[in-house]
Write an enzyme that holds these catalytic residues in place. Structure first.
Site, PDB file in Angstrom:
ATOM      1  CG  ASN A  14      -1.959   1.130   1.208  1.00 57.47           C
ATOM      2  OD1 ASN A  14      -1.725   2.254   0.670  1.00 57.47           O
ATOM      3  ND2 ASN A  14      -2.752   1.136   2.341  1.00 57.47           N
ATOM      4  NE  ARG A  98      -6.368   1.545  -0.246  1.00 61.20           N
ATOM      5  CZ  ARG A  98      -6.369   2.721   0.579  1.00 61.20           C
ATOM      6  NH1 ARG A  98      -5.347   3.128   1.347  1.00 61.20           N
ATOM      7  NH2 ARG A  98      -7.433   3.302   0.556  1.00 61.20           N
ATOM      8  CG  HIS A 187     -13.192   3.752   2.671  1.00 61.47           C
ATOM      9  ND1 HIS A 187     -13.770   4.597   3.285  1.00 61.47           N
ATOM     10  CD2 HIS A 187     -11.945   3.766   3.058  1.00 61.47           C
ATOM     11  CE1 HIS A 187     -13.316   5.625   3.929  1.00 61.47           C
ATOM     12  NE2 HIS A 187     -12.098   5.169   3.655  1.00 61.47           N
ATOM     13  CG  HIS A 215     -14.241   1.933   6.348  1.00 59.27           C
ATOM     14  ND1 HIS A 215     -13.349   0.713   6.333  1.00 59.27           N
ATOM     15  CD2 HIS A 215     -13.584   3.181   6.587  1.00 59.27           C
ATOM     16  CE1 HIS A 215     -12.251   1.549   6.328  1.00 59.27           C
ATOM     17  NE2 HIS A 215     -12.423   2.560   6.566  1.00 59.27           N
ATOM     18  CG  LEU A 216     -18.008   4.355  11.285  1.00 59.10           C
ATOM     19  CD1 LEU A 216     -18.762   4.180  12.513  1.00 59.10           C
ATOM     20  CD2 LEU A 216     -18.518   5.385  10.450  1.00 59.10           C
ATOM     21  N   GLY A 219     -10.938   8.546   7.734  1.00 55.94           N
ATOM     22  CA  GLY A 219     -11.726   8.604   6.684  1.00 55.94           C
ATOM     23  C   GLY A 219     -12.970   7.697   6.736  1.00 55.94           C
ATOM     24  NE  ARG A 248     -10.692  12.655   4.324  1.00 49.62           N
ATOM     25  CZ  ARG A 248     -10.437  11.317   3.842  1.00 49.62           C
ATOM     26  NH1 ARG A 248     -11.662  10.884   3.209  1.00 49.62           N
ATOM     27  NH2 ARG A 248      -9.645  10.466   4.384  1.00 49.62           N
ATOM     28  N   GLY A 338     -11.351   1.927  12.713  1.00 52.82           N
ATOM     29  CA  GLY A 338     -10.658   2.456  14.054  1.00 52.82           C
ATOM     30  C   GLY A 338     -11.932   2.887  14.944  1.00 52.82           C
ATOM     31  N   GLY A 340     -15.404   2.514  14.251  1.00 50.70           N
ATOM     32  CA  GLY A 340     -16.533   1.082  14.100  1.00 50.70           C
ATOM     33  C   GLY A 340     -15.967   0.310  15.071  1.00 50.70           C
ATOM     34  CG  ASN A 342     -10.920   0.130  18.511  1.00 49.90           C
ATOM     35  OD1 ASN A 342     -10.661  -0.747  19.196  1.00 49.90           O
ATOM     36  ND2 ASN A 342     -10.196   0.623  17.416  1.00 49.90           N
ATOM     37  CD  GLU A 391      -9.163  -1.419   3.650  1.00 47.99           C
ATOM     38  OE1 GLU A 391      -8.488  -0.976   4.752  1.00 47.99           O
ATOM     39  OE2 GLU A 391      -9.297  -0.446   2.969  1.00 47.99           O
TER      40      GLU A 391
HETATM   41  P1  ADP Z   1      -7.470   5.431   8.927  1.00 46.31           P
HETATM   42  O1  ADP Z   1      -8.779   5.868   8.340  1.00 46.31           O
HETATM   43  O2  ADP Z   1      -6.587   6.483   9.097  1.00 46.31           O
HETATM   44  O3  ADP Z   1      -7.090   3.969   8.615  1.00 46.31           O
HETATM   45  P2  ADP Z   1      -8.254   4.087  11.383  1.00 46.31           P
HETATM   46  O4  ADP Z   1      -9.269   2.995  10.863  1.00 46.31           O
HETATM   47  O5  ADP Z   1      -7.164   3.756  12.198  1.00 46.31           O
HETATM   48  O6  ADP Z   1      -8.202   5.304  10.443  1.00 46.31           O
HETATM   49  O7  ADP Z   1      -9.321   4.972  12.538  1.00 46.31           O
HETATM   50  C1  ADP Z   1      -8.837   5.940  13.458  1.00 46.31           C
HETATM   51  C2  ADP Z   1      -9.987   6.351  14.315  1.00 46.31           C
HETATM   52  O8  ADP Z   1     -10.140   5.540  15.032  1.00 46.31           O
HETATM   53  C3  ADP Z   1      -9.394   7.623  14.833  1.00 46.31           C
HETATM   54  O9  ADP Z   1     -10.685   8.585  15.078  1.00 46.31           O
HETATM   55  C4  ADP Z   1      -9.263   7.175  16.587  1.00 46.31           C
HETATM   56  O10 ADP Z   1      -9.486   7.822  17.543  1.00 46.31           O
HETATM   57  C5  ADP Z   1     -10.301   6.204  16.341  1.00 46.31           C
HETATM   58  N1  ADP Z   1     -10.219   4.970  17.445  1.00 46.31           N
HETATM   59  C6  ADP Z   1      -9.235   4.077  17.679  1.00 46.31           C
HETATM   60  N2  ADP Z   1      -9.088   3.531  18.694  1.00 46.31           N
HETATM   61  C7  ADP Z   1     -10.375   3.793  19.518  1.00 46.31           C
HETATM   62  C8  ADP Z   1     -10.982   3.822  20.686  1.00 46.31           C
HETATM   63  N3  ADP Z   1     -10.727   2.737  21.340  1.00 46.31           N
HETATM   64  N4  ADP Z   1     -12.014   4.441  20.908  1.00 46.31           N
HETATM   65  C9  ADP Z   1     -12.405   5.340  20.079  1.00 46.31           C
HETATM   66  N5  ADP Z   1     -12.049   5.597  18.938  1.00 46.31           N
HETATM   67  C10 ADP Z   1     -10.948   4.908  18.599  1.00 46.31           C
END
Ligand code: ADP
Length: 405
Positions: A14, A98, A187, A215-216, A219, A248, A338, A340, A342, A391
């Site tokens: 990637n 990718r 995505h 996908h949260l 982005g 964004r 990230g 979604g 966590n 991915e």
């Molecule tokens: P990218 O789009 O850069 O791949 P990620 O999928 O890693 O991003 O997601 C990053 C987001 O996930 C950030 O906003 C981060 O704060 C959030 N995140 C990661 N861990 C947690 C958590 N334990 N609780 C809440 N939000 C989280």
């Protein structure tokens, strides 16, 4: 000589503008043998963070003037006697890349040849930050491993099944004909993976389910997956519409862009910077683009942090409702990436108010991070799930499939 049965390793790349992520899979077991990150390519302080599965990561501080040098160093790390996982580069059966934008030409992954390179090049104006870096990575890899097949896996491909009334914008039609302005979506690899995985977890046929995938991450995008096909998605021509993201803005009225440009005397470059880098969770909260910081501040009573969270969750909920209507029903809602995976808080707040659709959250099951599981109650008509995205695995699978004769 490497025996045929040893040639089951796939390298996934990637390639970004100044970084490069990689993973090596053994496709007999789909196990990750090694992964790493080449950082600060062409910038002072470049380095490789390399990890052999089971060992601690190691860092090689080395000068990396360009992508080709970065790929060469990555291959050295993979061949390293102590930290490597390959005895010879011949063990790599193929390389999967990718690629962010495949325009309207690619609805699936494809083995790279001259024609494919040309189309990726043609898509540069549609993804000016990403496609050039992706191309650089593919070209460098071809130079270094000319005998090894290369596969391009596109972020946009999964969404090519959208019907025209979902992907067209209401601007004069000739702009579509001249400049291909339409919704593309991004995505796609992630949405496709988590939707299919959800059907496996639910033990129901993928091609019979109506799924909304959320996908949260930094982005974000929401997608309506109707019987295995993407029929609508919240990102569009570019990567700012839809729900609030890290920096964004998500959906805005285009006339406010014109208004602000006039009021603040902003040119397109500056306005683009505002929409991509200064908006979203960061812009509204004034605290951070990282949701963890914003959740913490909201808990302590910070009003703008609370507003950013409310806007995010409301936007996601609104899209789920819209996509249920678009598909004429809904069987499952999937959370990934990230936020979604966590944030139990976001998942809870999104699903509150969706009971009328038939989704009932199990608070206990929702109280988890990064684990694949169903989080709705057993009697919930619509299932809610967390599915950590992967991915790289999709890229490795497509690459393997397309390059075994
Ligand atoms: P990218 O789009 O850069 O791949 P990620 O999928 O890693 O991003 O997601 C990053 C987001 O996930 C950030 O906003 C981060 O704060 C959030 N995140 C990661 N861990 C947690 C958590 N334990 N609780 C809440 N939000 C989280």
């Amino acid at each position: 000589m490497v025996k045929e049965d040893e040639k089951m390793k796939v390298l996934v790349l990637n390639c970004g503008s100044s970084s490069l992520k990689y993973q090596v899979f053994d496709m007999t077991t789909e196990e990750v043998l090694s992964k790493g990150l080449v950082e600060r390519i062409g910038i002072e302080g470049s380095r490789i963070k390399h990890e052999k599965t089971g060992d601690d990561p190691v860092i090689f501080d080395v000068p990396i003037p360009d992508h080709k040098a970065g790929i060469r160093k990555m291959l050295d790390a993979l061949l390293d006697k102590t930290h490597g996982v390959l005895k010879s580069l011949d063990e790599l059966s193929s390389v999967g890349h990718r690629v962010v934008h495949g325009g309207e030409k690619f609805a699936r992954s494809i083995v790279v040849d001259k024609e494919v390179l040309k189309v990726i090049e043609e898509c540069v104006p549609l993804a000016p930050l990403h496609n050039p870096a992706n191309l650089t990575g593919i070209k460098a890899m071809i130079e270094l491993l000319p005998e090894t097949p290369q596969v391009a896996v596109f972020d946009t491909a999964f969404h090519q099944t959208m019907p025209d009334y979902a992907y067209m914008y209401g601007v004069p039609y000739h702009y579509y004909e001249e400049y291909r302005v339409r919704r593309y979506g991004f995505h796609g690899t992630s949405h496709a993976y988590v939707a299919r995985r959800a059907s496996e977890i639910l033990n129901r046929p993928y091609n019979e389910l109506k799924i909304v995938t959320c996908h949260l991450g930094n982005g974000s995008s929401i997608t309506a997956v109707d019987c295995g096909r993407s029929v609508d998605t919240s990102l569009g021509f570019g990567t700012v519409p839809g729900v609030l993201m890290g920096t964004r803005c998500g959906e805005v009225d285009p006339t406010l862009v014109l208004y602000l440009m006039e009021k603040e005397n902003l040119d397109t470059k500056l306005m683009s910077h505002v929409l991509h880098k200064e908006s979203g969770i960061l812009g509204v909260s004034g605290i951070s683009s990282d949701l963890r910081d914003v959740e913490e501040a909201a808990d302590k009573g910070n009003k703008r942090a609370r507003l950013a969270l409310d806007m995010l969750c409301y936007g996601i909920r609104k899209h789920i409702g819209a996509y249920a209507a678009a598909m004429g029903g809904i069987d499952a809602i999937v959370f990934t990436a990230g936020i979604g995976e966590n944030s139990s808080t976001v998942r809870k707040q999104v699903l509150q108010g969706l009971e009328f659709l038939g989704v009932k959250l199990d608070a206990g099951k929702n109280d988890v991070r990064g684990e694949e599981r169903i989080i709705s109650t057993d009697d919930s008509r619509v299932s809610a799930l967390i599915v950590p995205t992967n991915e790289e695995l999709v890229i490795a699978r497509d690459t393997r499939e397309l390059t075994t004769g």
